[in-house]
Design an enzyme around this catalytic site. Structure first.
Site, PDB file in Angstrom:
ATOM      1  N   GLY A 122       0.373  -1.170  -0.267  1.00 17.93           N
ATOM      2  CA  GLY A 122      -0.013  -0.019  -0.211  1.00 17.93           C
ATOM      3  C   GLY A 122       1.053   1.243  -0.177  1.00 17.93           C
ATOM      4  O   GLY A 122       2.312   1.232  -0.002  1.00 17.93           O
ATOM      5  N   ILE A 123       0.934   1.841   0.432  1.00 16.74           N
ATOM      6  CA  ILE A 123       1.481   3.279   0.685  1.00 16.74           C
ATOM      7  C   ILE A 123       1.436   4.413   1.737  1.00 16.74           C
ATOM      8  O   ILE A 123       1.141   3.825   3.198  1.00 16.74           O
ATOM      9  CB  ILE A 123      -0.132   4.722  -0.273  1.00 16.74           C
ATOM     10  CG1 ILE A 123       0.578   6.247  -0.099  1.00 16.74           C
ATOM     11  CG2 ILE A 123      -1.204   5.093   0.901  1.00 16.74           C
ATOM     12  CD1 ILE A 123      -0.343   6.865  -1.148  1.00 16.74           C
ATOM     13  N   GLY A 124       2.595   5.179   1.862  1.00 16.73           N
ATOM     14  CA  GLY A 124       3.109   5.476   3.230  1.00 16.73           C
ATOM     15  C   GLY A 124       4.551   5.451   2.933  1.00 16.73           C
ATOM     16  O   GLY A 124       4.805   4.359   3.162  1.00 16.73           O
ATOM     17  N   MET A 126       5.611   3.409   5.589  1.00 15.47           N
ATOM     18  CA  MET A 126       5.745   1.807   6.183  1.00 15.47           C
ATOM     19  C   MET A 126       6.617   0.956   5.170  1.00 15.47           C
ATOM     20  O   MET A 126       7.224   0.204   5.007  1.00 15.47           O
ATOM     21  CB  MET A 126       5.354   1.502   6.505  1.00 15.47           C
ATOM     22  CG  MET A 126       4.693   0.072   7.410  1.00 15.47           C
ATOM     23  SD  MET A 126       5.557  -1.225   6.987  1.00 15.47           S
ATOM     24  CE  MET A 126       3.223  -1.494   6.505  1.00 15.47           C
ATOM     25  N   GLU A 147      -2.446  -2.913  -6.578  1.00 10.67           N
ATOM     26  CA  GLU A 147      -2.590  -2.207  -7.565  1.00 10.67           C
ATOM     27  C   GLU A 147      -2.267  -0.776  -7.525  1.00 10.67           C
ATOM     28  O   GLU A 147      -2.781  -0.641  -8.574  1.00 10.67           O
ATOM     29  CB  GLU A 147      -4.329  -1.786  -5.958  1.00 10.67           C
ATOM     30  CG  GLU A 147      -4.908  -0.827  -6.251  1.00 10.67           C
ATOM     31  CD  GLU A 147      -6.436   0.107  -5.266  1.00 10.67           C
ATOM     32  OE1 GLU A 147      -5.788   0.936  -5.115  1.00 10.67           O
ATOM     33  OE2 GLU A 147      -6.967  -1.266  -4.925  1.00 10.67           O
ATOM     34  N   GLY A 244      -8.558  -1.518  -3.324  1.00 14.13           N
ATOM     35  CA  GLY A 244      -8.887  -2.871  -2.983  1.00 14.13           C
ATOM     36  C   GLY A 244      -8.486  -2.868  -1.628  1.00 14.13           C
ATOM     37  O   GLY A 244      -8.212  -4.233  -1.514  1.00 14.13           O
TER      38      GLY A 244
END
Length: 349
Positions: A122-124, A126, A147, A244
């Site tokens: 995912g985003i970010g 971490m 995604e 998603g």
């Protein structure tokens, strides 16, 4: 303004069957020799949007890379107007280095990733941190089905960690859009190792689950003692759509050897300086259930990893309290007792 809650992979069907668009303006790369305009860093539901629009306007920007993939272009015959833009720079996603809780969360996840895994990040900060840790580790022979394609994947590819030896779309880093640095966009230009595709394929649970050792890693905002995960709101304040996330949580768990991680810091500091736990007795009013309790697998904070699968409500609460901030554990136990999901035989007492 008003928000239309929708899971991202359903947008293709929604545009084709449930919506009508008057004007669609699409940012594209320059036309090729065959009259096709590449959709560049975002495919998503764009083709379905174009099919249903009364008027299609293509805005051509030379800074948009031509990205290899499926349903990733619009032919000149499908466009009503062509607009030559000022070739402004594409939006970039600044890379942030993880510190504190994010760094510890990445360190907890790293030993649970095996060589031969297929990654969704995912985003970010971490995921960026985790990508760096993987690059420095002995983990290799990785694949990508995600995604969003971010800089971490490019860095892992350049380190030789990504081979693409998965059982479908072999050799391809699959995504439905990319967001990152200009360096990432240059990396995507006509790269045969990349396959950008519509979101109803990329985020399809059946596709995701068919990939062996699928590992999904995403962030969230709050988790309650029932295992319900909120990734969309803080109380009545809307923060984000879920994208998603649920598709990958389900698909990764169903995958042979797959794992799904939902990550959050154990606490946050409010504007007035007070600290509150992000592991909660129950989601607050306005809190959205982005991932229902029966789908959540691993929850990760800086204090460890909780596996919620195949556990009773009491065991779920106990596992989550174990990774909550120590200052809030007694209070969480008291609330769990009031809610009837606690046993006095707990090892935490």
């Amino acid at each position: 303004g008003w928000y239309v809650p929708v899971i991202y992979n359903e947008m293709v069907k929604n545009w084709r069957e449930n919506a009508h668009v008057n004007i669609a303006t699409i940012l594209v790369a320059p036309m090729d020799a065959y009259g096709n305009f590449n959709l560049g860093i975002t495919v998503g539901e764009t083709k379905a949007l174009v099919e249903t629009a009364d008027i299609v306007i293509l805005e051509v920007n030379k800074n948009m890379p031509a990205v290899n993939g499926v349903e990733n272009y619009i032919n000149i015959s499908e466009a009503d107007y062509i607009l030559e833009s000022s070739d402004y720079p594409l939006q970039e996603l600044p890379s942030r280095d993880a510190g504190g809780a994010d760094a510890k969360i990445a360190e907890h996840i790293l030993p649970m990733i095996e060589s031969g895994s297929c990654l969704q990040l995912g985003i970010g900060a971490m995921p960026n941190r985790l990508g760096k840790l993987i690059a420095q580790s002995d983990i290799d022979d990785l694949s990508v089905h995600t995604e969003m394609l971010v800089d971490s994947f490019m860095d892992l590819y350049n380190e030789g960690k990504i081979t693409g030896n998965k059982n479908i779309d072999r050799g391809k880093m699959v995504c439905t859009f990319a967001l990152g640095s200009r360096k990432l966009y240059d990396f995507l230009e006509n790269n045969p190792a990349v396959m950008i595709a519509p979101v109803d394929y990329v985020n399809d649970v059946h596709v995701i689950s068919s990939i062996d050792k699928m590992v999904s890693i995403n962030s969230c905002l709050q988790v309650d003692l029932y295992g319900q995960v909120n990734a969309e709101s803080i109380g009545f304040q809307h923060i984000s759509g879920t994208g998603g996330q649920l598709n990958f949580v389900q698909g990764a768990f169903m995958s042979k050897g797959g794992k799904s991680f939902l990550c959050t810091a154990s606490t946050k500091t409010k504007p007035d300086g007070s600290v509150e736990s992000l592991i909660l007795p129950y989601l607050p009013p306005g809190g959205i259930v982005s991932c229902p309790r029966y789908e959540t697998q691993y929850v990760v904070t800086e204090y460890g990893v909780a596996n919620l699968k195949n556990k009773s409500t009491y065991e779920v609460a106990e596992s989550l309290i174990e990774i909550a901030h120590p200052d809030f554990r007694e209070e969480l136990i008291r609330n769990a007792e009031k809610q009837g999901i606690w046993k006095n035989t707990s090892k935490l007492l």
